[in-house]
Design a protein around this motif. Structure first.
Motif, PDB file in Angstrom:
ATOM      1  N   TRP A 607      55.865 -29.570  15.120  1.00  0.00           N
ATOM      2  CA  TRP A 607      57.106 -28.812  15.292  1.00  0.00           C
ATOM      3  C   TRP A 607      58.259 -29.685  14.814  1.00  0.00           C
ATOM      4  CZ3 TRP A 607      53.701 -30.417  18.946  1.00  0.00           C
ATOM      5  CH2 TRP A 607      54.090 -31.475  19.777  1.00  0.00           C
ATOM      6  N   ARG A 608      59.240 -29.066  14.191  1.00  0.00           N
ATOM      7  CA  ARG A 608      60.315 -29.858  13.595  1.00  0.00           C
ATOM      8  C   ARG A 608      61.584 -29.031  13.490  1.00  0.00           C
ATOM      9  NH1 ARG A 608      61.505 -28.680   8.188  1.00  0.00           N
ATOM     10  NH2 ARG A 608      62.418 -30.741   7.928  1.00  0.00           N
ATOM     11  N   ALA A 689      56.295 -18.213  18.003  1.00  0.00           N
ATOM     12  CA  ALA A 689      54.925 -18.034  18.480  1.00  0.00           C
ATOM     13  C   ALA A 689      54.056 -17.627  17.302  1.00  0.00           C
ATOM     14  CB  ALA A 689      54.877 -16.977  19.580  1.00  0.00           C
ATOM     15  N   ALA A 690      52.760 -17.913  17.395  1.00  0.00           N
ATOM     16  CA  ALA A 690      51.836 -17.548  16.322  1.00  0.00           C
ATOM     17  C   ALA A 690      50.414 -17.597  16.846  1.00  0.00           C
ATOM     18  CB  ALA A 690      51.985 -18.495  15.132  1.00  0.00           C
ATOM     19  N   THR A 691      49.561 -16.769  16.254  1.00  0.00           N
ATOM     20  CA  THR A 691      48.124 -16.825  16.485  1.00  0.00           C
ATOM     21  C   THR A 691      47.445 -16.926  15.131  1.00  0.00           C
ATOM     22  OG1 THR A 691      48.293 -15.504  18.508  1.00  0.00           O
ATOM     23  CG2 THR A 691      46.124 -15.668  17.472  1.00  0.00           C
ATOM     24  N   LEU A 692      46.641 -17.973  14.929  1.00  0.00           N
ATOM     25  CA  LEU A 692      46.013 -18.219  13.633  1.00  0.00           C
ATOM     26  C   LEU A 692      44.540 -18.537  13.828  1.00  0.00           C
ATOM     27  CD1 LEU A 692      49.024 -19.865  13.602  1.00  0.00           C
ATOM     28  CD2 LEU A 692      48.403 -19.996  11.205  1.00  0.00           C
ATOM     29  N   ARG A 693      43.730 -18.060  12.889  1.00  0.00           N
ATOM     30  CA  ARG A 693      42.344 -18.493  12.841  1.00  0.00           C
ATOM     31  C   ARG A 693      42.282 -19.916  12.294  1.00  0.00           C
ATOM     32  NH1 ARG A 693      37.765 -15.805  10.158  1.00  0.00           N
ATOM     33  NH2 ARG A 693      39.033 -16.140   8.296  1.00  0.00           N
ATOM     34  N   VAL A 694      41.506 -20.776  12.932  1.00  0.00           N
ATOM     35  CA  VAL A 694      41.359 -22.144  12.452  1.00  0.00           C
ATOM     36  C   VAL A 694      40.787 -22.144  11.043  1.00  0.00           C
ATOM     37  CG1 VAL A 694      40.183 -24.341  12.845  1.00  0.00           C
ATOM     38  CG2 VAL A 694      41.182 -23.106  14.770  1.00  0.00           C
ATOM     39  N   ALA A 695      39.916 -21.189  10.741  1.00  0.00           N
ATOM     40  CA  ALA A 695      39.319 -21.117   9.406  1.00  0.00           C
ATOM     41  C   ALA A 695      40.347 -20.870   8.316  1.00  0.00           C
ATOM     42  CB  ALA A 695      38.249 -20.026   9.377  1.00  0.00           C
ATOM     43  N   ASP A 696      41.517 -20.321   8.700  1.00  0.00           N
ATOM     44  CA  ASP A 696      42.569 -20.039   7.716  1.00  0.00           C
ATOM     45  C   ASP A 696      43.537 -21.204   7.542  1.00  0.00           C
ATOM     46  OD1 ASP A 696      41.559 -17.485   7.302  1.00  0.00           O
ATOM     47  OD2 ASP A 696      42.786 -16.607   8.902  1.00  0.00           O
ATOM     48  N   ILE A 697      43.333 -22.272   8.288  1.00  0.00           N
ATOM     49  CA  ILE A 697      44.195 -23.450   8.199  1.00  0.00           C
ATOM     50  C   ILE A 697      43.512 -24.473   7.313  1.00  0.00           C
ATOM     51  CG2 ILE A 697      45.369 -25.284   9.489  1.00  0.00           C
ATOM     52  CD1 ILE A 697      45.191 -23.457  11.970  1.00  0.00           C
ATOM     53  N   GLY A 698      44.232 -24.988   6.319  1.00  0.00           N
ATOM     54  CA  GLY A 698      43.663 -25.961   5.404  1.00  0.00           C
ATOM     55  C   GLY A 698      44.438 -27.264   5.387  1.00  0.00           C
ATOM     56  N   ASP A 701      49.969 -27.233   4.623  1.00  0.00           N
ATOM     57  CA  ASP A 701      50.533 -26.703   5.859  1.00  0.00           C
ATOM     58  C   ASP A 701      50.595 -25.180   5.871  1.00  0.00           C
ATOM     59  OD1 ASP A 701      50.942 -29.263   6.762  1.00  0.00           O
ATOM     60  OD2 ASP A 701      53.064 -29.328   6.207  1.00  0.00           O
ATOM     61  N   CYS A 702      50.223 -24.591   7.024  1.00  0.00           N
ATOM     62  CA  CYS A 702      50.616 -23.226   7.355  1.00  0.00           C
ATOM     63  C   CYS A 702      51.938 -23.317   8.101  1.00  0.00           C
ATOM     64  CB  CYS A 702      49.568 -22.567   8.246  1.00  0.00           C
ATOM     65  SG  CYS A 702      47.974 -22.295   7.484  1.00  0.00           S
ATOM     66  N   VAL A 703      52.932 -22.573   7.668  1.00  0.00           N
ATOM     67  CA  VAL A 703      54.287 -22.717   8.192  1.00  0.00           C
ATOM     68  C   VAL A 703      54.686 -21.463   8.946  1.00  0.00           C
ATOM     69  CG1 VAL A 703      56.705 -23.167   7.629  1.00  0.00           C
ATOM     70  CG2 VAL A 703      54.884 -24.237   6.279  1.00  0.00           C
ATOM     71  N   VAL A 704      55.240 -21.648  10.150  1.00  0.00           N
ATOM     72  CA  VAL A 704      55.772 -20.554  10.964  1.00  0.00           C
ATOM     73  C   VAL A 704      57.250 -20.815  11.169  1.00  0.00           C
ATOM     74  CG1 VAL A 704      55.635 -19.325  13.163  1.00  0.00           C
ATOM     75  CG2 VAL A 704      53.555 -20.289  12.125  1.00  0.00           C
ATOM     76  N   ASP A 705      58.112 -19.951  10.643  1.00  0.00           N
ATOM     77  CA  ASP A 705      59.559 -20.132  10.754  1.00  0.00           C
ATOM     78  C   ASP A 705      60.010 -19.917  12.192  1.00  0.00           C
ATOM     79  OD1 ASP A 705      62.283 -20.320   9.298  1.00  0.00           O
ATOM     80  OD2 ASP A 705      62.476 -18.523  10.526  1.00  0.00           O
ATOM     81  N   ALA A 706      60.948 -20.745  12.636  1.00  0.00           N
ATOM     82  CA  ALA A 706      61.445 -20.651  14.011  1.00  0.00           C
ATOM     83  C   ALA A 706      62.964 -20.575  14.071  1.00  0.00           C
ATOM     84  CB  ALA A 706      60.949 -21.842  14.829  1.00  0.00           C
ATOM     85  N   GLY A 707      63.630 -20.249  12.934  1.00  0.00           N
ATOM     86  CA  GLY A 707      65.079 -20.096  12.931  1.00  0.00           C
ATOM     87  C   GLY A 707      65.802 -21.418  12.867  1.00  0.00           C
ATOM     88  N   LEU A 711      64.019 -25.082  11.715  1.00  0.00           N
ATOM     89  CA  LEU A 711      63.079 -25.096  12.830  1.00  0.00           C
ATOM     90  C   LEU A 711      61.799 -24.392  12.392  1.00  0.00           C
ATOM     91  CD1 LEU A 711      65.241 -24.140  15.958  1.00  0.00           C
ATOM     92  CD2 LEU A 711      64.223 -26.364  15.467  1.00  0.00           C
ATOM     93  N   GLU A 712      60.668 -25.023  12.658  1.00  0.00           N
ATOM     94  CA  GLU A 712      59.408 -24.419  12.237  1.00  0.00           C
ATOM     95  C   GLU A 712      58.241 -25.102  12.912  1.00  0.00           C
ATOM     96  OE1 GLU A 712      59.699 -24.887   8.007  1.00  0.00           O
ATOM     97  OE2 GLU A 712      58.997 -26.950   8.034  1.00  0.00           O
ATOM     98  N   LEU A 713      57.126 -24.370  12.940  1.00  0.00           N
ATOM     99  CA  LEU A 713      55.831 -24.919  13.295  1.00  0.00           C
ATOM    100  C   LEU A 713      55.038 -25.107  12.019  1.00  0.00           C
ATOM    101  CD1 LEU A 713      54.949 -22.493  16.238  1.00  0.00           C
ATOM    102  CD2 LEU A 713      55.879 -24.802  16.449  1.00  0.00           C
ATOM    103  N   ARG A 714      54.240 -26.161  11.953  1.00  0.00           N
ATOM    104  CA  ARG A 714      53.358 -26.397  10.810  1.00  0.00           C
ATOM    105  C   ARG A 714      51.973 -26.768  11.339  1.00  0.00           C
ATOM    106  NH1 ARG A 714      55.444 -27.869   5.523  1.00  0.00           N
ATOM    107  NH2 ARG A 714      57.636 -27.285   5.380  1.00  0.00           N
TER     108      ARG A 714
END
Length: 764
Positions: A607-608, A689-698, A701-707, A711-714
């Motif tokens: 998180w950043r 918030a986010a729900t991700l399959r581990v198989a889809d993470i490589g 980075d998978c990035v989730v915007d947090a405004g 601000l974001e999750l990676r």
């Protein structure tokens, strides 16, 4: 060591005094006295005895503490909880207590106020304040996390109930000392030439980053290749907080490190790698920005310089007090100290100060002089009673640069309490660099502001530390969320002339506090014209070359270039991002990520970001990640600088955390077992918030915007073990023809440290 001398402290109290002799306002005594371990629970009795005036109805006293102190906030509502405080008057007069972390003036912001209510006190009557009162079940008062040789219980009194508080003659002090060793550190420079001397620094920090004095060991030292002058064993006696071994050298080119073992052979620490190679430059590590107790920090300025040299093992430093707290006596003292501590080729100091203008008139800048004895141009006299020099003030950044135009000095812009506005004011002849990381956070966007304006500047990082630990500035347990930064200067010798030339040529890079080795070069497709002086600034020699180095400014005719780099650190390099301006044009991952080792069981959740570009930048995170369809075997916190707030395991499928970021990041590594293709991560935070399959993470980075401000999750997946050797690559880059191409890299290590090079600026 004594407390900072009162005549050097930038503070103001009313000139309208009830009487000439402060003894008439009363006196205070504290029990117990002595030395107390940082972050320990204690109980203190402070007794205030009224002076000739007594203490009138609705009058009050305050016990005030420095802004930087991160001891527990005092409270009066729960006698079973930490930091409970009580007060009683000897004559039975009712008292009201309140604590406010912003209850007084800078630098004594934190204030416990004791009001007299429906009564009064005469001379000789007392108020007994029990801080950490354990009578109702409280464990006591928890002290601050950093050491302080004279932690002051500053007592000020409003004896006449006018609202004006006057310091009593002498306020009691205690010593806050380190705890037992928890983490060993061994530090080398990162680049030297064959036969050139260097030093090894060793220390054992307590849980909160204070060098411990509770060591009593014989250490065994082992180098990975021959090091002249290195003893096989060395004693680390009790009472000593660090160990320095000078006069070391290596005759053969290559990379070396030194391992520190206990007498029984167990590994305590391993240094960062040191490159030995012929050339015109060596590496010199610095923290050029911090404060002491004479302004808004802790401890004395002399202790500040001593810590930088002997406990952080820096090559260079400067003291940067807020100018509106720097009176004439303190400015003279700073100049005396820099002259005393400076020694060519051993330890470099620069006299300087922080110009602390409001953001609306330019924001914070750091000013550094080549020599002592230069006049200070303050932004204001906000906390300076003596007005003799007020006509010399430079109340805007534009006026500052005008006043400095004929001075032999350089300046940085930085983001602290008053973020710099480089669009409002910038003088490229003086302001050579941007501070993009400090204990306040990480501020890459300051470089974005410069690129937008067409400025060609270097990057630096410093601590901007207030806790008396320049060069090893842990943020503590309160409002700071980042470890302080360092700058690596690439230059021939450790002299002021070399340093000024280095800054003018941008031959330096910044890190978030780790000594990371970086080589960077750029090869344009066609021969380049390299400018010794930025043509935006003036005229200078122009040379033709095929290869450009860090900080160079060059004109090219082609549309392509190759960025080449090598980086190595104490722990493995995780990734290197190649940037053109603020755009990431390529990411080079650790070589281990390319190996076919089967499914990757390690998931990094990061998180950043920040809220805004000002004092409110800090983002507080509250998060929870739940794994469904697998179990969490183990976890590791990354950049978790508050040891009192680690992540928490909840069963074998959930982790919770709390964290603070301001452009920087925190992370957790999760090692998962019994995964399937349907294993998911359910992430809930107060920002996203986010729900991700581990198989889809490589690997990427998978990035989730947090405004907010980035601000974001990676999320990414990593091998269990990374390659600890150098990461090297040659990356082709397409060049824009209608603007500057600032080519630079960002390095990230496995344990979360980062580094940024000063850009190579290419233009058509």
């Amino acid at each position: 060591m004594p407390a900072p001398r009162p005549e050097l402290i930038g503070e103001i109290f009313t000139d309208a005094l009830p009487a000439e002799d402060p003894v008439l306002y009363g006196h205070a005594d504290l029990e117990p006295k002595g030395a107390f371990q940082a972050r320990s629970y204690q109980t203190f009795r402070l007794t205030y005895t009224c002076g000739r005036y007594g203490l009138d109805d609705t009058g009050s006293i305050k016990v005030v503490f420095r802004f930087t102190a991160d001891g527990g906030d005092l409270q009066t509502h729960d006698p079973t909880a930490p930091n409970f405080v009580t007060a009683t008057a000897s004559n039975g007069t009712p008292l009201k207590l309140s604590f406010d972390s912003s209850g007084h003036m800078r630098p004594w912001y934190r204030a416990l106020t004791i009001f007299v209510h429906k009564g009064f006190l005469r001379e000789g009557d007392t108020i007994v304040i029990v801080v950490g009162d354990t009578s109702g079940g409280s464990p006591g008062h928890i002290l601050q996390s950093m050491c302080e040789s004279a932690f002051t219980w500053r007592v000020i009194a409003d004896v006449c109930a006018t609202g004006h508080y006057i310091p009593i003659a002498e306020s009691p002090t205690i010593d806050i000392v380190p705890g037992p060793p928890a983490v060993w550190k061994a530090i080398l420079p990162t680049l030297r030439r064959p036969g050139e001397t260097f030093r090894l620094g060793i220390k054992a920090e307590d849980r909160y980053g204070n060098p411990s004095n509770q060591v009593d060991r014989t250490l065994r030292l082992t180098a990975s290749s021959p090091v002249g002058g290195l003893p096989e064993t060395v004693a680390f006696p009790p009472g000593q907080r660090s160990l320095v071994i000078d006069g070391l050298s290596a005759a053969t080119a290559g990379t070396l490190d030194i391992a520190v073992h206990d007498a029984d052979g167990s590994l305590l620490a391993r240094t960062n790698p040191l490159m030995i190679r012929a050339g015109t430059e060596a590496s010199w590590w610095a923290d050029m920005h911090g404060q002491s107790g004479e302004s808004v920090g802790l401890n004395t300025a002399r202790e500040y310089f001593d810590f930088a040299r002997n406990m952080a093992f820096l090559d260079a430093t400067s003291h940067q007090a807020n100018d509106f707290q720097v009176n004439g006596a303190f400015w003279a003292h700073i100049n005396e100290l820099t002259a005393e501590y400076h020694e060519d080729d051993r330890f470099l100091t620069l006299p300087g100060y922080e110009w602390s203008g409001n953001t609306g008139v330019g924001g914070d800048r750091n000013v550094y002089f080549r020599t002592e004895g230069r006049p200070i141009r303050r932004s204001s006299h906000a906390l300076i009673a003596d007005r003799a020099e007020i006509m010399n003030d430079a109340p805007t950044a534009r006026e500052l640069f005008a006043a400095l135009r004929n001075e032999d000095c350089v300046a940085y812009a930085h983001i602290g309490g008053r973020p710099a506005d480089v669009a409002y004011a910038h003088d490229p002849r003086i302001e050579t660099a941007m501070e993009i990381h400090s204990a306040w956070g990480t501020f890459e966007w300051l470089m974005a502001d410069c690129f937008e304006q067409g400025y060609r500047v270097g990057v630096v990082a410093n601590s901007d530390g207030h806790k008396g630990r320049p060069g090893a500035s842990y943020p503590g347990t309160s409002q700071f969320g980042a470890y302080g930064g360092l700058t690596c200067f690439l230059m021939d010798r450790l002299t002021r002339d070399d340093l000024f030339a280095c800054l003018k040529n941008r031959r330096h890079y910044a890190t978030t506090g780790e000594r990371i080795h970086i080589d960077l070069s750029v090869e344009p497709d066609t021969e380049a014209e390299r400018f010794a002086v930025d043509p935006h600034v003036g005229e200078g020699p122009v040379t033709r070359t095929d290869v450009l180095g860090m900080g160079d400014i060059a004109r090219v005719t082609g549309t392509g270039a190759r960025v080449s780099f090598t980086s190595q650190a104490r722990l493995p390099i995780l990734r290197v991002d190649v940037l053109n301006g603020m755009d990431t044009v390529a990411t080079v991952h650790n070589p281990a990520t390319q190996a076919d080792t089967g499914p990757l069981s390690r998931v990094r959740l990061l998180w950043r970001g920040a809220m805004v570009k000002g004092r409110g930048a800090r983002a507080s995170w509250e998060g929870r990640v739940t794994v469904r369809g697998a179990r969490i075997a183990r976890t590791t916190d990354i950049c978790a600088w508050n040891p009192d707030a680690p992540s928490r395991r909840v069963g074998d499928d959930t982790v919770e955390w709390e964290s603070v970021t301001a452009g920087n990041f925190g992370a957790i590594d999760l090692w998962l077992e019994d995964m399937s293709d349907e294993t998911t991560l359910d992430i809930q935070t107060n920002h996203a918030a986010a729900t991700l399959r581990v198989a889809d993470i490589g690997i990427d980075d998978c990035v989730v915007d947090a405004g907010g401000l980035d601000l974001e999750l990676r999320l990414s997946r990593l091998p269990d073990t990374l390659d600890g050797g150098p990461v090297t690559a040659h990356v082709p880059v397409q060049l824009a023809t209608d603007r500057d191409n600032p080519l630079w890299i960002r390095v990230t290590t496995e344990d979360g440290f980062q580094a940024w090079t000063s850009p190579v600026y290419l233009f058509s």
